[in-house]
Design a protein around this motif. Structure first.
Motif, PDB file in Angstrom:
ATOM      1  N   MET A   1     -24.175  12.240  -8.166  1.00 29.80           N
ATOM      2  CA  MET A   1     -23.961  11.122  -8.730  1.00 29.80           C
ATOM      3  C   MET A   1     -23.502  10.083  -7.757  1.00 29.80           C
ATOM      4  O   MET A   1     -22.534  10.226  -7.229  1.00 29.80           O
ATOM      5  CB  MET A   1     -23.137  11.419 -10.080  1.00 29.80           C
ATOM      6  N   ASP A   2     -24.213   8.674  -7.870  1.00 29.79           N
ATOM      7  CA  ASP A   2     -23.370   7.655  -7.089  1.00 29.79           C
ATOM      8  C   ASP A   2     -22.567   6.902  -8.083  1.00 29.79           C
ATOM      9  O   ASP A   2     -23.397   6.096  -9.021  1.00 29.79           O
ATOM     10  CB  ASP A   2     -24.580   6.797  -6.376  1.00 29.79           C
ATOM     11  N   PRO A   3     -21.454   6.795  -7.652  1.00 29.08           N
ATOM     12  CA  PRO A   3     -20.567   6.119  -8.862  1.00 29.08           C
ATOM     13  C   PRO A   3     -20.648   4.483  -8.768  1.00 29.08           C
ATOM     14  O   PRO A   3     -20.412   3.840  -9.530  1.00 29.08           O
ATOM     15  CB  PRO A   3     -19.059   6.451  -8.577  1.00 29.08           C
ATOM     16  N   ASN A   4     -21.465   4.104  -7.774  1.00 34.00           N
ATOM     17  CA  ASN A   4     -21.645   2.651  -7.526  1.00 34.00           C
ATOM     18  C   ASN A   4     -22.950   2.048  -8.251  1.00 34.00           C
ATOM     19  O   ASN A   4     -23.259   0.825  -8.219  1.00 34.00           O
ATOM     20  CB  ASN A   4     -21.593   2.396  -6.295  1.00 34.00           C
ATOM     21  N   VAL A   5     -23.662   3.127  -8.927  1.00 31.05           N
ATOM     22  CA  VAL A   5     -25.069   2.768  -9.565  1.00 31.05           C
ATOM     23  C   VAL A   5     -24.787   2.872 -11.065  1.00 31.05           C
ATOM     24  O   VAL A   5     -24.107   3.981 -11.616  1.00 31.05           O
ATOM     25  CB  VAL A   5     -26.027   3.631  -8.975  1.00 31.05           C
ATOM     26  N   GLU A   6     -24.933   2.017 -11.688  1.00 38.21           N
ATOM     27  CA  GLU A   6     -24.577   1.680 -13.386  1.00 38.21           C
ATOM     28  C   GLU A   6     -25.604   2.672 -14.011  1.00 38.21           C
ATOM     29  O   GLU A   6     -25.238   2.937 -14.866  1.00 38.21           O
ATOM     30  CB  GLU A   6     -24.425   0.281 -13.682  1.00 38.21           C
ATOM     31  N   ASP A   7     -27.115   2.887 -13.672  1.00 39.74           N
ATOM     32  CA  ASP A   7     -27.906   3.504 -14.215  1.00 39.74           C
ATOM     33  C   ASP A   7     -27.926   5.005 -13.828  1.00 39.74           C
ATOM     34  O   ASP A   7     -28.125   4.874 -12.564  1.00 39.74           O
ATOM     35  CB  ASP A   7     -29.345   3.026 -14.327  1.00 39.74           C
ATOM     36  N   GLN A   8     -27.580   5.718 -14.507  1.00 40.58           N
ATOM     37  CA  GLN A   8     -27.478   7.417 -14.279  1.00 40.58           C
ATOM     38  C   GLN A   8     -28.498   8.176 -15.291  1.00 40.58           C
ATOM     39  O   GLN A   8     -28.408   8.048 -16.238  1.00 40.58           O
ATOM     40  CB  GLN A   8     -26.137   7.816 -14.422  1.00 40.58           C
ATOM     41  N   PRO A   9     -29.474   8.863 -14.256  1.00 39.22           N
ATOM     42  CA  PRO A   9     -30.253   9.723 -15.096  1.00 39.22           C
ATOM     43  C   PRO A   9     -29.479  10.627 -16.075  1.00 39.22           C
ATOM     44  O   PRO A   9     -28.426  10.986 -15.479  1.00 39.22           O
ATOM     45  CB  PRO A   9     -31.235  10.191 -14.034  1.00 39.22           C
ATOM     46  N   ILE A  10     -29.775  10.990 -17.080  1.00 36.08           N
ATOM     47  CA  ILE A  10     -29.369  11.848 -18.177  1.00 36.08           C
ATOM     48  C   ILE A  10     -28.949  13.214 -17.460  1.00 36.08           C
ATOM     49  O   ILE A  10     -27.780  13.735 -17.805  1.00 36.08           O
ATOM     50  CB  ILE A  10     -29.944  12.011 -19.570  1.00 36.08           C
ATOM     51  N   ALA A  11     -29.742  13.796 -16.807  1.00 36.39           N
ATOM     52  CA  ALA A  11     -29.619  15.093 -16.286  1.00 36.39           C
ATOM     53  C   ALA A  11     -28.615  14.974 -15.088  1.00 36.39           C
ATOM     54  O   ALA A  11     -27.747  15.981 -14.981  1.00 36.39           O
ATOM     55  CB  ALA A  11     -30.994  15.447 -15.583  1.00 36.39           C
ATOM     56  N   VAL A  12     -28.740  13.928 -14.327  1.00 33.53           N
ATOM     57  CA  VAL A  12     -27.493  13.521 -13.356  1.00 33.53           C
ATOM     58  C   VAL A  12     -26.235  13.600 -14.033  1.00 33.53           C
ATOM     59  O   VAL A  12     -25.210  14.129 -13.597  1.00 33.53           O
ATOM     60  CB  VAL A  12     -27.973  12.432 -12.297  1.00 33.53           C
ATOM     61  N   ALA A  13     -26.028  12.793 -15.128  1.00 36.92           N
ATOM     62  CA  ALA A  13     -24.989  12.418 -15.644  1.00 36.92           C
ATOM     63  C   ALA A  13     -24.279  13.945 -16.160  1.00 36.92           C
ATOM     64  O   ALA A  13     -23.073  14.022 -16.269  1.00 36.92           O
ATOM     65  CB  ALA A  13     -24.993  11.647 -16.752  1.00 36.92           C
ATOM     66  N   ARG A  14     -25.225  14.595 -16.961  1.00 37.77           N
ATOM     67  CA  ARG A  14     -24.770  15.998 -17.448  1.00 37.77           C
ATOM     68  C   ARG A  14     -24.145  16.799 -16.329  1.00 37.77           C
ATOM     69  O   ARG A  14     -23.103  17.549 -16.672  1.00 37.77           O
ATOM     70  CB  ARG A  14     -26.134  16.385 -18.085  1.00 37.77           C
ATOM     71  N   ALA A  15     -24.964  16.945 -15.222  1.00 36.55           N
ATOM     72  CA  ALA A  15     -24.402  17.675 -14.088  1.00 36.55           C
ATOM     73  C   ALA A  15     -23.155  17.074 -13.357  1.00 36.55           C
ATOM     74  O   ALA A  15     -22.381  17.880 -12.721  1.00 36.55           O
ATOM     75  CB  ALA A  15     -25.336  17.985 -13.114  1.00 36.55           C
ATOM     76  N   ASN A  16     -22.861  15.987 -13.610  1.00 35.57           N
ATOM     77  CA  ASN A  16     -21.541  15.245 -13.183  1.00 35.57           C
ATOM     78  C   ASN A  16     -20.657  14.634 -14.241  1.00 35.57           C
ATOM     79  O   ASN A  16     -19.981  13.728 -14.060  1.00 35.57           O
ATOM     80  CB  ASN A  16     -22.079  14.277 -12.114  1.00 35.57           C
TER      81      ASN A  16
END
Length: 74
Positions: A1-16
């Protein structure tokens, strides 16, 4: 997860989820959860979420903010 990117894919957000939580809570960031590149939901700081509830929910908050933006001249 790149905390500087405001759009996060759900799967990436779930993993992080811990990193996402920390960034929202500590840094007061707003993130948009995306599915196939389309924004589906937002994760916001708790005080913002509570204010949204206080004004009657998301639809009321959107109406209030849109009315305010119409009054602002760039």
């Amino acid at each position: 997860m790149d905390p500087n990117v405001e759009d996060q894919p759900i799967a990436v957000a779930r993993a992080n989820i811990s990193k996402l939580h920390n960034a929202v809570q500590l840094l007061r960031r707003v993130y948009f959860l995306t599915s196939r590149g389309t924004r589906e939901a937002a994760v916001v700081p708790v005080d913002l979420g509570e204010l949204i509830q206080r004004v009657g929910g998301p639809d009321s908050a959107v109406a209030i903010l849109k009315a305010h933006l119409d009054d602002v001249t760039p």
